[in-house]
Each structure stands twice: as structure tokens, then as C-alpha cells.
Design an enzyme around this catalytic site. Sequence first.
Site, short mmCIF file in Angstrom:
data_model
loop_
_atom_site.label_atom_id
_atom_site.label_comp_id
_atom_site.label_asym_id
_atom_site.label_seq_id
_atom_site.Cartn_x
_atom_site.Cartn_y
_atom_site.Cartn_z
N ASP A 44 -43.85 14.36 40.31
CA ASP A 44 -42.95 15.51 40.44
C ASP A 44 -41.69 15.23 39.61
O ASP A 44 -41.04 14.21 39.78
CB ASP A 44 -42.59 15.73 41.91
CG ASP A 44 -42.04 17.13 42.16
OD1 ASP A 44 -41.20 17.58 41.37
OD2 ASP A 44 -42.47 17.76 43.14
N SER A 97 -41.40 23.43 42.08
CA SER A 97 -42.59 22.62 42.39
C SER A 97 -43.68 23.41 43.11
O SER A 97 -44.86 23.08 42.96
CB SER A 97 -42.19 21.41 43.24
OG SER A 97 -41.36 20.57 42.50
N THR A 150 -45.50 20.33 46.71
CA THR A 150 -46.61 19.89 45.85
C THR A 150 -47.93 19.79 46.61
O THR A 150 -48.91 20.45 46.22
CB THR A 150 -46.24 18.58 45.13
OG1 THR A 150 -44.97 18.77 44.50
CG2 THR A 150 -47.28 18.19 44.10
N GLU A 300 -49.38 12.54 44.88
CA GLU A 300 -48.07 12.90 44.34
C GLU A 300 -47.08 11.75 44.42
O GLU A 300 -46.86 11.18 45.49
CB GLU A 300 -47.47 14.09 45.11
CG GLU A 300 -46.11 14.49 44.52
CD GLU A 300 -45.25 15.40 45.37
OE1 GLU A 300 -45.42 15.43 46.60
OE2 GLU A 300 -44.40 16.07 44.79
N ASP A 305 -38.71 13.40 41.13
CA ASP A 305 -37.95 14.66 41.10
C ASP A 305 -36.63 14.55 41.85
O ASP A 305 -35.60 15.04 41.39
CB ASP A 305 -38.82 15.75 41.73
CG ASP A 305 -38.11 17.08 41.88
OD1 ASP A 305 -37.81 17.69 40.84
OD2 ASP A 305 -37.84 17.49 43.03
N HIS A 309 -32.98 15.24 40.46
CA HIS A 309 -32.01 16.23 40.96
C HIS A 309 -30.64 15.59 41.16
O HIS A 309 -29.62 16.21 40.91
CB HIS A 309 -32.48 16.82 42.29
CG HIS A 309 -33.50 17.90 42.14
ND1 HIS A 309 -33.19 19.15 41.65
CD2 HIS A 309 -34.83 17.92 42.41
CE1 HIS A 309 -34.29 19.91 41.64
NE2 HIS A 309 -35.30 19.18 42.10
N ASP A 347 -45.17 18.38 37.35
CA ASP A 347 -45.07 19.82 37.58
C ASP A 347 -43.97 20.45 36.71
O ASP A 347 -43.97 21.64 36.46
CB ASP A 347 -44.86 20.13 39.06
CG ASP A 347 -43.75 19.30 39.69
OD1 ASP A 347 -43.15 18.43 39.01
OD2 ASP A 347 -43.48 19.52 40.89
N HIS A 348 -43.04 19.61 36.24
CA HIS A 348 -41.93 20.06 35.40
C HIS A 348 -41.06 18.84 35.15
O HIS A 348 -41.28 17.79 35.77
CB HIS A 348 -41.09 21.14 36.10
CG HIS A 348 -40.69 20.73 37.48
ND1 HIS A 348 -39.74 19.78 37.74
CD2 HIS A 348 -41.19 21.08 38.69
CE1 HIS A 348 -39.65 19.58 39.04
NE2 HIS A 348 -40.54 20.35 39.65
MG MG Z 1 -43.19 17.60 45.00
ZN ZN Z 2 -37.34 19.53 41.96
#
Ligand code: MG
Ligand code: ZN
Length: 539
Positions: A44, A97, A150, A300, A305, A309, A347-348
Site C-alpha cells: 500500500d 486504497s 485493501t 498486504e 502507506d 502519509h 495501489d498508488h
Molecule cells: Mg491498505
Molecule cells: Zn493512503
Amino acid sequence: MKIRTFKAGAGLIASSLMLAACAPMQQTPAEPEHTKNVIMIVGDGMGPQQIGLLLAYAKQAPNSVIADGYTAFDRIAENGSMGISMTHANDNLVVDSAASATQLATGQLAGAEMIGANKDGNTAESILERAKKLGKSTGLVSDTRITHATPAGFAAHQSHRSLENEIAVDLLNNDVDVMLSGGLRYWIPASANDEQSDARQQLETLSEGSVRIKSKRKDDRNLIAEALEKDYDLAFNLDQMNQADGKVLGLFAYSSLPNAIVENQTKNDPDRTIPTLKEMSEKAINTLSQNDKGFFLMIEAGQIDWAGHYNDTGTMLHEMLRMNETLNYVLDWAEGRDDTLIVVTADHETGGFGFSYSANDLPHGRDLPGDVFKEQQFKPGFNFGDVSTLDKLYEQQSSYGDIFYSQFDSLSAEEQTPANLARIVNAETRFNITEEQAARVLATEDNPFYTEGHSYLGTKTVPKMDVNGAFFVYQTDDNRQNLLAREVAEQQSVVWSTGTHTNTPVLVFTQGPANATAPFGKVLHHTDVGQHAIEAMND
Ligand code: MG
Ligand code: ZN
């Protein structure tokens, strides 16, 4: 036009017949290889930049813990194919996500923050559900919560990612064979919050005191009891997970599992109760691979992620090392197999991360032995970043989240001073800040984006973001972490552009049967990734 096409076609048939006739031995075309198992591994927030951080650390850090510099990404890239994929949700530039997982899982375009629904809001069948119909076993593993966006995107259908109570019910109804993660709070009845209740007593006994018992459910459904009725083995700690046999629901934390710094620090603790991401993946594969018809598993690494952030580079490096360890395990398991498609992607991208060169701390001149520099010192005009930074990032002892929530916020109000924040930061990280810098991290302002009732924008006073405040949406406390990141940016040679996600296309690594991996080696959108994975999965 039709006639010309026909003639060309006829010519082709004729010449291929001739070729066939002339060939000394007719070769039967190879049977397409069989893809029995599909393992999808989602980092993620793991954009190319995050993979780049791992690669830089592995190959350039003077004291890299990856001694030969050879990462799991090097390994899968050598064995399989690589593509690049756009991630956007329907009619959007950027994705969250939930929509991204939905697109990966279903091959269909989704709207922002949806779970398992397509852009029109209809239920979209996921690869996990498809696998089930083919008689395969299914599993979800995450180091966040099993109801988080996710994993949810693969086995739930809800209008919004925040509906985690409803997502838990969907996961159970979907009868996912192996679920290993955190998030017990959505699985236990509201009555469990009463210490005297039967539900509380039962859960304390079942969990052997390993997990905090507190419910976020609004109803009295006991999904743990329902799971028992559905023949799940339950696991609330590592021992119970290891003893589980067959279908298993493992919920090892009230909310999310520990971040990768904590996981790494506690790995050798004999009293550790929470399995690592690698251990959960190992359990899942050992369980699921007992099915002769094969399996689908999504793993995952979800906290890359979160570090993104918060713009917390040191923690993000540890999260990437956790991903690396897990992926290496999966590649070890798959070695020599020709029946398993492995898809590794993100996912990004999160944070718009990068090392960057700067005007800070310009380099001194030094002599070089080469002839070009006989009369001239080597003295670049800017600071291109020192590789020792990588070791210092690794040496971070606490995530920025723990620095604030576990340490600073637990001080009394009078003790929550810039001096104390600087003291904690300077003890836990290798990038020191001054009291003056700490004061800027703690500065607040009237919320310029105040939105009444909004779960993230509903606070009137927030940390003071001088620039790009609109992109730091998790305002309430987390932005102190982003502000801390800004204060150490020059020392780290690191820039972050946002507190949310970017649309950076992400890499897609695949390994497995050639006919299964071939479609992934191009420019894709995540709906293509989902479709190709679904198409590859044979019965
Ligand atoms: Mg996730
Ligand atoms: Zn995020």
C-alpha cells in the site's frame, strides 16, 4: 474491401499449409501452462519512489542489513515480467486504497472510497470470489486490519470504506478460508465493552489476554462466535496461529498490527504474541496450498502507506524491509513451481517521496586521483546527498506516530513543550532538531479547511501548515508528523510533496507461467491488472 481481406487471408492459409507440409516434423503447439494459484502482493502506497528507497538502502547504505544488496524486487524482476500501471479511480486523477483494491480485485473501474462495487455502484465480483467458485481456497493477510480498505476490496461490497462493521460481516459471509491481520474491534459485540458480560468473559478466555477487548460495533453480533460455528479455528496470538489447522481467523490486535520498526525490534522476543507479516504469509500459504484445486491469496504490506502519509522516511524504510522479507519468503516458496502466478504491485504512491539535491550543507572540495582532476579539485555545486543518510534512516528507533502518540502526548500538559519534543526526537532518531524547530512542529492555527462533522476536517484548531495545507488532510494530530518531516528534510536530503496520494504510475512485477505473466509486461491500468489476474487463474 471484403474481397481483398479474403484474398489475403486465403494466401496466408495457403502458405502456412505449405510450411506445415514442408516441415520435417510437425510440432504440436505447447499447451498453455496451468495457473493453479494466484498470489497478489500489494504494497500500500508503494510507488516506484518507495521501491527506490529500498533499493538505495540495500545497494548504497554502508551498513545495509541486506548484505549482498539483492532485494526481492531484483529477484522477481529477473524471473518474471515488469509493467507499469495507472491507478486512478473512475473520473478521478488520483485513487484511494479502497477504489484501488476494488479495481485490482475485480478488474472493473470503481469510484473513490468504494469497496467491491463498480463505478455504477453495482456489486463487482472479485478474484477471491471467482477463485472460490472454481473450488480454490482463499486468503487475506494484512499488517493493518482485516477490515481495512485493501483486504476489504477483495471480499466485501460496501458503499464506503469506513463501514468496517459491515465489512467484517461480508468477510465472514464470504467464508474466506484464511484471514490473518488486526482489527478485533469490529468482530466482537458491543456488550463486550461491559467487563461483566458473558461475551467479555468468553473473549478474554479465547484470546488468552493477548488482545485488548473493546468493541466498535453498534450491535450485539458476535462475529467471533459466528466464526466458531462456521468451523474457523481462531487465533489471537502467534501460538494459536501456529496451532490452527484448516480454516483460520486470526485477529492479533485491537486495531492495526505494529509498525515495522516495532516488528523488527520485537522479532526475537520470546514473549511476542503478534506474528510478523512474513509469518502470517507463511501460515496462509501452508494452509491454502493443501487444496489440490489451488488458491488465491492477497498479502498486504499496508503500513508503507501510513509512513508515507506521515512523511516518516525512516519508518517507511522499515516498512519496505518488511515487504522485502515477506516477498522473499513467497519467492522462496514458489521456487521451482510452474503453477503459481505472483503479482506484486502497489495501489498508488503515497507522499510524493524522493531524495533530492539541495543548497544545504554544500560539499567541500577534495582531490581525485584521475587525470581530469590533476589541476582541479572535485567540488560539485550542490549537496547531492550522502549515502550515510541511509544508515541513519535505518537507525530510527520509533515511528513519528509513536514519538507523538506514545511519548509526547503521554506527558502532562505542562510538560508538552518544544524542549521535550526536541529531546524525544533527538533520542529516537538520528536527525536532531532544535527547540526552535520543535516549536514550529507544535504551532497551531485556525483550521482553514474546517468542515463541521467531517471525520478528518472537523477540528477547529490544527497544526499550522505554511504551504500546501489542503494536501495534508489528516489534520488533527498527524500533521505534526509531517511538520517534523519538514524540519529534518534538509538533513535527510528528502522531500515530500503531499500528505495524501499521488497518481504516479506504479510498478507491476509478475512471476509465473509465461502465458500468465505476458499480459502484464506493458503500460496498464489497475483494472487491466485485475482482469489479467482473473483470466490467468485456471480451474
Ligand atoms: Mg491498505
Ligand atoms: Zn493512503
